[in-house]
Design a protein around this motif. Structure first.
Motif, PDB file in Angstrom:
ATOM      1  N   GLY A   1      25.189  64.779  71.730  1.00 15.89           N
ATOM      2  CA  GLY A   1      25.851  63.481  71.689  1.00 15.89           C
ATOM      3  C   GLY A   1      25.324  62.599  70.567  1.00 15.89           C
ATOM      4  N   PHE A   2      24.024  62.642  70.325  1.00 18.35           N
ATOM      5  CA  PHE A   2      23.455  61.854  69.235  1.00 18.35           C
ATOM      6  C   PHE A   2      23.884  62.412  67.881  1.00 18.35           C
ATOM      7  CE2 PHE A   2      20.029  60.679  72.409  1.00 18.35           C
ATOM      8  CZ  PHE A   2      20.448  59.363  72.532  1.00 18.35           C
ATOM      9  N   HIS A   3      24.007  63.725  67.795  1.00 21.76           N
ATOM     10  CA  HIS A   3      24.476  64.336  66.557  1.00 21.76           C
ATOM     11  C   HIS A   3      25.892  63.855  66.250  1.00 21.76           C
ATOM     12  CE1 HIS A   3      25.909  67.549  63.832  1.00 21.76           C
ATOM     13  NE2 HIS A   3      24.641  67.631  63.464  1.00 21.76           N
ATOM     14  N   SER A   4      26.745  63.821  67.260  1.00 19.28           N
ATOM     15  CA  SER A   4      28.119  63.340  67.083  1.00 19.28           C
ATOM     16  C   SER A   4      28.130  61.868  66.699  1.00 19.28           C
ATOM     17  CB  SER A   4      28.922  63.555  68.370  1.00 19.28           C
ATOM     18  OG  SER A   4      29.021  64.926  68.687  1.00 19.28           O
ATOM     19  N   ARG A   5      27.239  61.100  67.286  1.00 17.62           N
ATOM     20  CA  ARG A   5      27.181  59.664  66.980  1.00 17.62           C
ATOM     21  C   ARG A   5      26.825  59.444  65.508  1.00 17.62           C
ATOM     22  NH1 ARG A   5      26.499  55.407  70.736  1.00 17.62           N
ATOM     23  NH2 ARG A   5      26.158  53.397  69.702  1.00 17.62           N
ATOM     24  N   ALA A   6      25.883  60.227  64.990  1.00 11.22           N
ATOM     25  CA  ALA A   6      25.498  60.092  63.588  1.00 11.22           C
ATOM     26  C   ALA A   6      26.675  60.412  62.665  1.00 11.22           C
ATOM     27  CB  ALA A   6      24.313  61.001  63.282  1.00 11.22           C
ATOM     28  N   LEU A   7      27.447  61.449  62.997  1.00 10.69           N
ATOM     29  CA  LEU A   7      28.610  61.795  62.194  1.00 10.69           C
ATOM     30  C   LEU A   7      29.648  60.684  62.236  1.00 10.69           C
ATOM     31  CD1 LEU A   7      29.045  65.562  63.187  1.00 10.69           C
ATOM     32  CD2 LEU A   7      28.221  64.675  61.003  1.00 10.69           C
ATOM     33  N   GLU A   8      29.908  60.155  63.430  1.00  9.80           N
ATOM     34  CA  GLU A   8      30.889  59.089  63.588  1.00  9.80           C
ATOM     35  C   GLU A   8      30.471  57.818  62.866  1.00  9.80           C
ATOM     36  OE1 GLU A   8      31.150  58.750  67.780  1.00  9.80           O
ATOM     37  OE2 GLU A   8      32.179  60.672  68.053  1.00  9.80           O
ATOM     38  N   ALA A   9      29.150  57.577  62.787  1.00 13.13           N
ATOM     39  CA  ALA A   9      28.648  56.374  62.113  1.00 13.13           C
ATOM     40  C   ALA A   9      28.599  56.536  60.598  1.00 13.13           C
ATOM     41  CB  ALA A   9      27.253  56.036  62.638  1.00 13.13           C
ATOM     42  N   GLY A  10      28.915  57.733  60.103  1.00 10.98           N
ATOM     43  CA  GLY A  10      28.933  57.958  58.672  1.00 10.98           C
ATOM     44  C   GLY A  10      27.581  58.246  58.059  1.00 10.98           C
ATOM     45  N   VAL A  11      26.599  58.581  58.897  1.00  6.22           N
ATOM     46  CA  VAL A  11      25.255  58.868  58.379  1.00  6.22           C
ATOM     47  C   VAL A  11      24.812  60.279  58.745  1.00  6.22           C
ATOM     48  CG1 VAL A  11      24.504  56.463  58.283  1.00  6.22           C
ATOM     49  CG2 VAL A  11      24.220  57.762  60.423  1.00  6.22           C
ATOM     50  N   GLY A  12      25.770  61.152  59.006  1.00  2.42           N
ATOM     51  CA  GLY A  12      25.441  62.515  59.409  1.00  2.42           C
ATOM     52  C   GLY A  12      24.583  63.250  58.401  1.00  2.42           C
ATOM     53  N   GLU A  13      24.769  62.953  57.103  1.00  4.24           N
ATOM     54  CA  GLU A  13      23.991  63.637  56.074  1.00  4.24           C
ATOM     55  C   GLU A  13      22.602  63.041  55.902  1.00  4.24           C
ATOM     56  OE1 GLU A  13      26.208  63.672  52.465  1.00  4.24           O
ATOM     57  OE2 GLU A  13      27.728  65.081  53.215  1.00  4.24           O
ATOM     58  N   ARG A  14      22.351  61.875  56.520  1.00  6.81           N
ATOM     59  CA  ARG A  14      21.049  61.214  56.380  1.00  6.81           C
ATOM     60  C   ARG A  14      20.252  61.189  57.682  1.00  6.81           C
ATOM     61  NH1 ARG A  14      21.118  55.947  54.979  1.00  6.81           N
ATOM     62  NH2 ARG A  14      23.353  55.548  55.226  1.00  6.81           N
ATOM     63  N   VAL A  15      20.794  61.777  58.730  1.00  2.00           N
ATOM     64  CA  VAL A  15      20.057  61.931  59.993  1.00  2.00           C
ATOM     65  C   VAL A  15      19.820  63.421  60.185  1.00  2.00           C
ATOM     66  CG1 VAL A  15      19.995  61.524  62.473  1.00  2.00           C
ATOM     67  CG2 VAL A  15      21.126  59.872  60.979  1.00  2.00           C
ATOM     68  N   HIS A  16      18.566  63.819  60.215  1.00  3.04           N
ATOM     69  CA  HIS A  16      18.189  65.226  60.240  1.00  3.04           C
ATOM     70  C   HIS A  16      17.572  65.560  61.599  1.00  3.04           C
ATOM     71  CE1 HIS A  16      18.700  65.078  55.838  1.00  3.04           C
ATOM     72  NE2 HIS A  16      18.117  63.881  55.950  1.00  3.04           N
ATOM     73  N   PHE A  17      18.262  66.368  62.383  1.00  2.00           N
ATOM     74  CA  PHE A  17      17.816  66.725  63.727  1.00  2.00           C
ATOM     75  C   PHE A  17      17.022  68.022  63.673  1.00  2.00           C
ATOM     76  CE2 PHE A  17      21.537  64.057  64.377  1.00  2.00           C
ATOM     77  CZ  PHE A  17      21.129  63.213  65.390  1.00  2.00           C
TER      78      PHE A  17
END
Length: 390
Positions: A246-262
């Motif tokens: 869910g947090f991974h999806s949230r990062a993508l939706e917020a437009g920062v998926g490439e800058r949040v590294h899980f």
């Protein structure tokens, strides 16, 4: 001394309460004490407990992190029972066992980590527990260790106890292995493996991302990064659990998926390398958080910290001295703090980090805390054997 640790969670489960129980048990056994741990099984490879004896008892039933282990009511033959709270079922069974004089002769120390908080029906049940079982447990204890006076003041029954009997509550912060968690560069090459640019400013975030740790609020950190809108800012997240997707999806939706590294679950032994790869540390948690072990570990690694305001955080962070404290649940405030720390430059961040390292070594090193716990045990045993009761 014969010591029994009763804990709902224990490594390899990743959580602050269990890790604290593990370190106390192992260090105490190394000092020549007879130490036994009573807990439930956990998936994964367990760390070496040294000379401590670990009983992983299959529960009759387990609801989240609340295992029902009836044999806890029969634990006896120890000088002190060290119960790590919260422990639903374990607290009740400990109280039940103390109805017998032989078990009541054992001193009871309650190591209070945080109160129980939840939403909806879960929250109502927790509130009922906090109004019934928890106060009874504190009343029965010979000594109660609290992580900070600030946090104890925020819990009504602890506050009442402190006012009625100040000697009963003892401040015992969480510990840090200051040798393992120490400053250093990104020797593991984590940033390069993650594809993080060389000019990036990396914030670290460490938490167990399961329902029991919903209060860690990674969503606030992700939203803050999105509001910051600075392409240099990256977030490295260490931790796994059922909330991770869910947090991974949230990062993508917020437009920062490439800058949040899980990174997913990270063994505790590998955590120092993750922290050393970061430029600062971010903790966006809220109550019932009471101290934040990983916050102290990050400071021991020389990282300046940004943490949201909750009871006990000021026992860890000195605002303006080792980091910044901002309003909880406010991504905009976190974004402002991130921007200020990024724009402050590497020298200012290093100065804050060095101050945090000094504080970690001086106040939270394990040898000092284990020595302090010996004195707390002695006071609890003296109180119990003196025939006093509460």
């Amino acid at each position: 001394m014969r010591i029994a640790h009763l804990t709902a969670t224990f490594p390899p489960y990743r959580g602050g309460a269990g890790n604290t129980a593990f370190r106390f048990a192992r260090e105490q056994a190394e000092r020549g004490n007879h130490v036994e741990v009573f807990t439930a099984p956990a998936a994964g490879e367990a760390p070496e407990p040294g000379d401590a004896i670990v009983h992983r008892v299959e529960p009759v039933v387990a609801i989240g992190n609340a295992p029902l282990i009836p044999s806890l009511a029969r634990v006896e033959g120890f000088d002190v029972i060290h119960l790590h709270y919260p422990f639903i079922f374990g607290s009740e069974l400990t109280l039940l066992g103390r109805l017998r004089a032989r078990r009541r002769a054992q001193a009871l120390l309650v190591h209070y980590k945080n109160r129980l908080v939840g939403d909806g029906m879960r929250g109502a049940l927790f509130e009922a527990y906090e109004r019934s079982v928890a106060p009874l447990l504190i009343r029965a204890a010979d000594r109660v260790c609290v992580l900070s006076a600030d946090h104890a003041e925020s819990v009504p029954y602890l506050r009442r106890t402190a006012n009625a009997d100040p000697a009963k509550l003892v401040e015992m912060p969480n510990g840090v292995d200051a040798e393992e968690f120490s400053p250093g560069g990104d020797a593991s090459g984590l940033r390069q493996r993650l594809g993080i640019p060389t000019d990036a400013i990396v914030a670290g975030f460490v938490a167990t991302l399961d329902r029991a740790h919903h209060f860690k609020r990674l969503d606030v950190a992700i939203d803050a990064l999105a509001r910051l809108a600075d392409p240099r800012a990256h977030l490295v997240v260490a931790g796994g659990g059922e909330l991770l997707d869910g947090f991974h999806s949230r990062a993508l939706e917020a437009g920062v998926g490439e800058r949040v590294h899980f990174l997913g679950p990270v063994p505790h032994a590998a955590l120092p390398a993750v922290l050393r790869a970061c430029d600062l540390f971010l903790l966006t948690t809220e109550p019932p958080e009471s101290f934040g072990i990983v916050l102290a570990e990050a400071m021991a690694c020389g990282l300046p910290a940004i943490a949201t305001d909750y009871p006990g955080v000021r026992a860890v962070i000195d605002p303006g001295g080792t980091g910044t404290v901002v309003s909880r649940g406010d991504p905009s405030a976190v974004a402002v703090a991130l921007r200020e720390l990024i724009e402050a430059g590497p020298e200012r961040r290093a100065a804050l980090g060095e101050a945090g390292r000094r504080k970690a070594v001086a106040q939270w090193s394990w040898p000092m805390l284990v020595e302090r716990m010996d004195h707390v045990y002695a006071a609890a045993i003296a109180h119990r054997r003196g025939g006093a009761s509460r």
